[in-house]
Scaffold this active site. Sequence first.
Site, PDB file in Angstrom:
ATOM      1  CG  ASP A  84       0.176   4.613   4.447  1.00 17.62           C
ATOM      2  OD1 ASP A  84      -0.572   3.898   3.746  1.00 17.62           O
ATOM      3  OD2 ASP A  84       0.284   4.453   5.673  1.00 17.62           O
ATOM      4  CG  ASP A 131      -0.240  -0.209   2.519  1.00 18.03           C
ATOM      5  OD1 ASP A 131       1.001  -0.306   2.517  1.00 18.03           O
ATOM      6  OD2 ASP A 131      -0.920  -0.278   3.557  1.00 18.03           O
ATOM      7  CE  LYS A 176       0.752   3.020  13.838  1.00 20.46           C
ATOM      8  NZ  LYS A 176      -0.558   2.383  13.626  1.00 20.46           N
TER       9      LYS A 176
END
Length: 360
Positions: free
Chosen positions: A223, A111, A162
């Site tokens: 992305d 992706d 993250k």
Amino acid sequence: MTEAILLVGGKGTRLRPLTVHTPKPMVPAAGVPFLTHQLARARAAGVEHIVLATSYLAEVFEPYFGDGSSLGLHIEYVTEDEPLGTGGAIRNVASHLRSGPDDPVLIFNGDILTGLDIPALVDTHRSSGADVSLHLTRVTDPRAYGLVPTDTSGRVQAFLEKPQTPEEIVTDQINAGAYVFRRSVIDSIPVGRPVSVERETFPELLATGAHLQGMVDSTYWLDLGTPQAFVRGSADLVLGRAPSPAVPGRCGDRLVLPTASVAPDAKLTGGTVVGSGARVGEGARVFGSAILAGAVVEPGAVVTDSLIGARARVGARSILTGVVVGDGATVGPDNELRAGVRVWCDAHIPEAALRFSSDQ
């Protein structure tokens, strides 16, 4: 570099309703399934053998690409019975690789749209003697990604998934989703269970003293996980901002596939693509959008930064901005839909039923 693994098993939940009937890598971008662009770029970099690690709607891939010969490739397909994560998917296809223990194997996430210099990543891997080499890119806001700090020679120091607080954001370098693995490292991943390379494989390799090398490549990177990003990526391919040898036509403001029909006074700009059999009516204006196969944009409609699914219909004078319309859905005339709206597959919005402003 002669072979690669493409990880194309995800469900694409963030892209729904685009992925209700179609796996994410098969959603058209610039006129062809997105995966086509990845395969073509890998072939242009010298890759000859590719294994697709499939899971969700796995039956869709092989009928379209076959053995890969039309792209100058040899493609094999391996399907996960249960989702195995990135590391588990890589390990699951290992028996189909031809590489020796010390040979490099290229791995792509399915992706990511990127202008990565693939040969340079392979050269970095070989010259550094790394066990795994990672494509890194820099982003302004890294909180949604995994941070990868490196030393002055590019050797990876840590993996920070993250981060949220300012203290945790120690670098703007993120994992960009393309790797070169030494084949023996692939064989060391546990078999038959879910494994995340980001959260398990890479940190464990670092802890045992393995050499992980980062290469920062600041070319185009996107992305495509959200509908807004996917529409932008398709437009950037049409405009030539994102490189791909698989765009079926000349790059420019618009791409109209041969069997599509566009009224002479319709205006298509901003990297708009009109798919096979689609129709754009008189006076319609379409900017930076993807109109998929068999879809209809009726006269006077205005479509901006949106994706109109296969066989969907946008009614006359309707205004869509930042919208996704699922396959087979109908937006009746004189509606106004704004950013973030997702019209589900086969849904029907009646005439003048939804607006964000006065109808005057």
